[in-house]
Every structure is written in C-alpha cells, then in structure tokens.
Design a protein around this motif. Structure first.
Motif, PDB file in Angstrom:
ATOM      1  N   PHE A 118      -0.926  -3.227  -5.490  1.00 32.74           N
ATOM      2  CA  PHE A 118      -2.171  -3.898  -5.132  1.00 32.74           C
ATOM      3  C   PHE A 118      -2.269  -5.201  -5.906  1.00 32.74           C
ATOM      4  N   ARG A 126      -8.687  -4.955  -2.837  1.00 30.80           N
ATOM      5  CA  ARG A 126      -8.333  -3.608  -2.410  1.00 30.80           C
ATOM      6  C   ARG A 126      -7.097  -3.663  -1.522  1.00 30.80           C
ATOM      7  N   LYS A 159       0.831  -1.210   0.000  1.00 30.95           N
ATOM      8  CA  LYS A 159       0.000   0.000   0.000  1.00 30.95           C
ATOM      9  C   LYS A 159       0.860   1.253   0.000  1.00 30.95           C
TER      10      LYS A 159
END
Length: 437
Positions: A353, A358, A348
């Motif tokens: 990703f 997510r 992150k």
C-alpha cells in the motif's frame, strides 16, 4: 570512466561481448553501403547530391534518418530497422485491444516468445510494403524530384529482385539485432538504431560548416557553436531522462506457514518521460504520410499544398501539427503502457500500500493523478526537443538539419545510457568499479 572501460576490456567474457557487438555493427554498416541489384550508382549519387542542396533537403534528411544513409543509396539494408520498430509499436497497441494478445502477454516467457514471433512476421509484411513503395518511387523516377535514370531496368523481374533484396536485408538486420541481445552488449535493436543515427553525425555536422563556408571564420564559428549547443542539449536530455518520481510502497508483514514475509519498504519509479521517444516516432510517421501522398499525387491541389508546407519542415502548420501530435501521442502511449488499475491490484494482492492511501481504488486514482501530472512536463520536453532542428534552420538560415535535436539525439542519449548501465551492472557483478562512480 576510462578506467572502467579498460576494466571492461580486461574482463574476458565482457570483452568478447563488446567485440562481438562491434563486429555485428561493422557488418551492418557494410550492408548499408552495398547497393541493391539494378541500381545505377553513378546517377544515384548525382541525384543524392542535388537532393541534399535542393528545396526538399529537409524532407530527404528526415526520410534518411533511421537508415543511416542507406535508404537514399537504395542499399540492401535500405529499410534499416524501421519496419521492426513499426511492427513492435503496432503489436503493443494491439495487445491493449485484442484479448488473445493480452492473455499471451500474461503467460510469461512463452507468451512473450509468441508475441515476438508475431512481431517478426509483421516486420516482414511491413518490409515488403515499404520496399515496394520505395522501389516504385525509384522506378517511376519519383524518389528524387527532377532526377531520372536511377535504375537500369524497369522490367518486372529486376524490380521484384530489388524488393526481395531489401526485404531480405530487413530480415538479416532483425537476426543481427537478436544476436547482439543474446551474445553482445545492450538491446540489439536499440544498438542498431543508435548505429544508423550516429553514422549520419559526421557528415551532418560538416554540412553545417560547409553551408556557411563563404566566410571561413563564420563557418568555423557556426560549427563550434552548433557543437557547444548540442552538448548542452545532450546534458539537458540526460537530466530529463534520469528524472523520476518515486512513490513509496509499504508491504505489511504476513505469515506464510511458519515464516514471516513482508514488512519491507520500496518505491514505484515513475519517469518524467514515461513514454520515451515513441511519441516523436509516432508523430514523425504520421506527418510523413501526407508527404508520401504528395509524391504519388504531385498534381492535385492537396498534393501541391503539402509539397509547399510539409516538405521542408519549417512551415508553421507543419510544426504546430508536430508539436500537438507529440503531446497527444505521449498521453496516449503512457495510458496504454502503464495501467494504474493493474498496478494497484498487484500491490493489494501482495499486501502492499502507499502510505496515506487505502489499497484498491484510492491507490489507483492516486497513481493515475501522479502519472497525468508527470506526463505534461514529459510531453512538453519531448515536443521542445523535437522542435530544436526547426529552430536551428530558422536561426542559422540553412536547409541543413540540426543533428543535436529531435528524434536522433533522444535515441542516442537513451540507448547510450541504457548500454552503459548494462555494462556497469556486469562490472559490479564482478566487484569492479562502474562507469558512473
């Protein structure tokens, strides 16, 4: 492959590294045959011969595995590299639970150097404890059951000299391992373990043939059968050690000043056997503790039960405990060495990703899910490989340990693959053909 070996020796700096490594190995094996002071060599050889053919042959084979035959010779390198391995494992566990050590690990090279220094200190402490334990067994005539007179004198000074000699031998082994890492080929400590185990292979293989030499044809048939099965086991281990799950990672494009960064695609390689051989070493060490207790307390009910069920290594209780402990330690070691939360946070932070997931918690949960599913076949694979020597004892009806299985073959294949890859990478840096092409 043979051409690549020849090319490696024709490369001056690589040839020096290989020859330097071989020289250290020769010194290491020499120290594994020189007895410590105060040891009665003649009586020790008699005791070792009796132990190799007695009811506790499996136990002595297990004890002697990581010392390359030096431990039961009470040599100056008797303890081998095991104190360093134990210290390294303990430090890895302490990093998880002690914030100070975790902070050192995150400091980079300086923190790693400090942890390495702590590992050396702990290695010396463990070496003193183990040297004292085995010397005490030898002095009290408990190292080999029913065999006495291994040491010349039981006075305090000769005994202390034996302990200090073995401890100093461990320090020298540590130093030689670091020399191989810095100036030789491969990881020094791994190469030392590899050397100790391989040193036992010729005698162990021949012992299987001798155990069935009442019928000459059968003896050679069993010998060739063991070699053939061993090669198949090695092939399976190579396949499993190379197997991995590649999780794709996409990095988004971002502007830093006037430059564009990111936009690349890579992957996270998760090995099926993420824990390596550590769970087997953990389980073996834990199961040796009751055996050590039985040697010090042979007349107690617990000591007698352990002596009956845990010394040969072919009892169902021993093997069931060994199997379950390997699986449990595999999950435990993977959990402390691979942190999905840390990996997800780093992804992150740098704009990475996993497609369809997510960043943050969803990525962390996905990595944990994949890792747990990979650990199951990996742990079962380790447990089955570790059970091969026991199955061989039952099927071959012999007390000799099957050399192509368990911890030994896992370490040999793993270290061999790692060393070949390092040599290959150095050859490829010079635009030469590697070993695996």
């Amino acid at each position: 492959m043979l051409t690549a070996f020849a090319t490696a020796f024709r490369t001056p700096d690589l040839r020096k590294k290989i020859l330097f490594t071989l020289l250290i190995i020769m010194v290491f094996r020499l120290g594994s045959t020189i007895p410590a002071p105060n040891v009665n060599i003649q009586q020790l050889n008699v005791c070792r011969t009796q132990a190799a053919t007695g009811d506790n042959a499996g136990l002595y084979s297990m004890v002697n595995l990581f010392s390359g035959g030096a431990l039961l010779q009470l040599a100056i390198f008797a303890l081998g590299i095991m104190p360093y391995i134990t210290a390294s494992i303990i430090l890895q566990l302490l990093i998880v639970v002690i914030p100070r050590l975790e902070a050192l690990k995150q400091e980079g090279a300086s923190g790693t150097a400090k942890i390495t220094q702590y590992t050396r200190y702990l290695t010396l402490v463990l070496a003193i404890i183990q040297a004292t334990a085995f010397t005490t067994l030898a002095v009290n005539d408990q190292l080999f059951q029913g065999c006495t007179g291994i040491v010349y004198s039981t006075d305090i000074f000769p005994v202390v000299v034996m302990i200090l000699t073995m401890t100093a031998g461990t320090s020298i082994i540590m130093w030689m391992g670091e020399l191989i890492t810095d100036r030789g080929v491969g990881n020094g400590m791994s190469v030392m373990i590899f050397t100790q185990i391989v040193a036992q292979f010729p005698s162990s293989l021949w012992a299987i043939k001798v155990a069935h030499e009442t019928d000459a044809t059968k003896g050679w048939f069993i010998f060739l059968l063991v070699v053939a099965v061993g090669l198949l086991v090695m092939l399976g281990i190579i396949f499993m050690e190379q197997a991995q799950r590649r999780i794709p990672v996409q990095y988004a494009k971002r502007m830093v000043g006037t430059r564009m960064f990111g936009g690349s695609t890579t992957y996270i390689p998760l090995k099926v056997n993420q824990a390596g051989v550590i769970p087997v070493i953990f389980a073996s060490s834990m199961l040796y503790l009751p055996v050590l207790y039985a040697q010090f307390q042979p007349n107690t009910s617990v000591g007698q039960w352990v002596a009956q069920n845990f010394t040969r290594g072919d009892h169902w209780a021993y093997n069931l405990a060994f199997f379950l402990m390997i699986i449990a330690f595999a999950y435990f070691y993977v959990a402390i060495t691979f942190n999905p939360e840390e990996v997800a946070d780093n992804m992150k932070k740098y704009g990475g990703f996993i497609p369809s997931y997510r960043a943050g918690k969803p990525t962390e949960r996905y990595l944990g899910f994949v890792l747990s599913r990979l650990t199951l076949p990996g742990s079962l694979y380790l447990a089955i490989i570790a059970m091969i020597p026991t199955l061989a004892i039952v099927l071959l009806n012999t007390s000799q340990k099957f050399v192509f299985g368990g911890t030994s073959i896992l370490i040999i294949v793993g270290v061999g693959l790692d060393t070949i890859k390092q040599i290959e990478s150095q050859l490829q840096q010079r635009n030469y053909e590697g070993f695996l092409h």
